[in-house]
Design a protein around this motif. Structure first.
Motif, PDB file in Angstrom:
ATOM      1  N   MET A  42      20.655 -49.994 -19.113  1.00  0.00           N
ATOM      2  CA  MET A  42      21.017 -48.753 -19.807  1.00  0.00           C
ATOM      3  C   MET A  42      20.336 -48.647 -21.171  1.00  0.00           C
ATOM      4  SD  MET A  42      22.945 -47.171 -17.679  1.00  0.00           S
ATOM      5  CE  MET A  42      23.685 -45.905 -18.681  1.00  0.00           C
ATOM      6  N   SER A  43      19.620 -49.707 -21.580  1.00  0.00           N
ATOM      7  CA  SER A  43      18.969 -49.708 -22.888  1.00  0.00           C
ATOM      8  C   SER A  43      17.652 -48.945 -22.885  1.00  0.00           C
ATOM      9  CB  SER A  43      18.731 -51.149 -23.352  1.00  0.00           C
ATOM     10  OG  SER A  43      19.949 -51.843 -23.442  1.00  0.00           O
ATOM     11  N   ILE A  44      17.180 -48.547 -21.712  1.00  0.00           N
ATOM     12  CA  ILE A  44      15.926 -47.795 -21.623  1.00  0.00           C
ATOM     13  C   ILE A  44      16.219 -46.332 -21.340  1.00  0.00           C
ATOM     14  CG2 ILE A  44      14.618 -49.794 -20.839  1.00  0.00           C
ATOM     15  CD1 ILE A  44      14.805 -48.671 -17.980  1.00  0.00           C
ATOM     16  N   ALA A  45      15.257 -45.490 -21.639  1.00  0.00           N
ATOM     17  CA  ALA A  45      15.414 -44.064 -21.347  1.00  0.00           C
ATOM     18  C   ALA A  45      15.602 -43.893 -19.843  1.00  0.00           C
ATOM     19  CB  ALA A  45      14.192 -43.291 -21.819  1.00  0.00           C
ATOM     20  N   GLN A  46      16.520 -43.019 -19.472  1.00  0.00           N
ATOM     21  CA  GLN A  46      16.821 -42.794 -18.064  1.00  0.00           C
ATOM     22  C   GLN A  46      16.017 -41.606 -17.536  1.00  0.00           C
ATOM     23  OE1 GLN A  46      18.960 -45.052 -16.451  1.00  0.00           O
ATOM     24  NE2 GLN A  46      18.687 -46.034 -18.431  1.00  0.00           N
ATOM     25  N   SER A  47      15.581 -41.706 -16.298  1.00  0.00           N
ATOM     26  CA  SER A  47      14.826 -40.623 -15.678  1.00  0.00           C
ATOM     27  C   SER A  47      15.745 -39.452 -15.361  1.00  0.00           C
ATOM     28  CB  SER A  47      14.175 -41.110 -14.384  1.00  0.00           C
ATOM     29  OG  SER A  47      15.180 -41.366 -13.408  1.00  0.00           O
ATOM     30  N   ALA A  48      15.165 -38.293 -15.159  1.00  0.00           N
ATOM     31  CA  ALA A  48      15.944 -37.114 -14.772  1.00  0.00           C
ATOM     32  C   ALA A  48      16.689 -37.382 -13.466  1.00  0.00           C
ATOM     33  CB  ALA A  48      15.034 -35.899 -14.637  1.00  0.00           C
ATOM     34  N   PHE A  49      16.078 -38.132 -12.564  1.00  0.00           N
ATOM     35  CA  PHE A  49      16.721 -38.470 -11.297  1.00  0.00           C
ATOM     36  C   PHE A  49      18.012 -39.260 -11.539  1.00  0.00           C
ATOM     37  CE2 PHE A  49      17.483 -41.529  -7.882  1.00  0.00           C
ATOM     38  CZ  PHE A  49      17.621 -40.683  -6.798  1.00  0.00           C
ATOM     39  N   VAL A  50      17.946 -40.270 -12.413  1.00  0.00           N
ATOM     40  CA  VAL A  50      19.124 -41.088 -12.701  1.00  0.00           C
ATOM     41  C   VAL A  50      20.188 -40.247 -13.396  1.00  0.00           C
ATOM     42  CG1 VAL A  50      19.988 -43.041 -14.052  1.00  0.00           C
ATOM     43  CG2 VAL A  50      17.874 -43.269 -12.741  1.00  0.00           C
TER      44      VAL A  50
END
Length: 150
Positions: A42-50
């Motif tokens: 969760m520490s990274i940017a999440q994709s639009a899909f996620v």
């Protein structure tokens, strides 16, 4: 086997679940990353899909919780259903369920009392003026906020 890969997706899930674990509550992994699920960082940017998948799961969970605790909510007009979904989405049943008088007024069609109950709560002070007045207005009038009309 997957049609586009050589590995078996079900076997991969078993392998990764054993290696990563499967936790329903966020935790800090051994390298300091906030992690949830089967090793989801969760520490990274999440994709639009996620983001869309998480949103869809949260909405489905909110609907199921309302169905279980307030079966009458489906008989409401769409705007008041949306207001209850927003409240459930924001608070979860653990907090929303404590709004006994507000929910009783809501179920009886006493929308002024239900709206007043929301506005006179700790929740209203916590979420701020915009959200609390938007939702109370939706409950009171059965109309979406003006800013959604344009």
């Amino acid at each position: 086997m997957s049609a586009t890969t050589g590995y078996d997706p079900a076997a991969l899930r078993v392998l990764l679940t054993r290696q990563e674990g499967n936790r329903s509550v966020m935790y800090t992994d051994t390298t300091g990353n906030k992690t949830v699920g089967i090793g989801h960082n969760m520490s990274i940017a999440q994709s639009a899909f996620v983001i869309d998948a998480l949103y869809s799961c949260d909405v489905t969970g909110s609907e199921k919780s309302l169905d279980a605790h307030l079966p009458w909510w489906r008989s409401l007009d769409p705007v008041r259903q949306a207001a209850l979904m927003d409240l459930m989405f924001n608070m979860g049943w653990g907090s929303l369920g404590t709004f006994t008088n507000t929910l009783r007024a809501f179920s009886q069609g006493n929308y002024d009392a239900a709206a007043n109950g929301l506005l006179n709560s700790l929740w209203a002070r916590q979420v701020g003026h915009d959200r609390s007045t938007d939702l109370a207005g939706m409950v009171r009038t059965g109309a979406m906020p003006d800013w959604m009309q344009s």
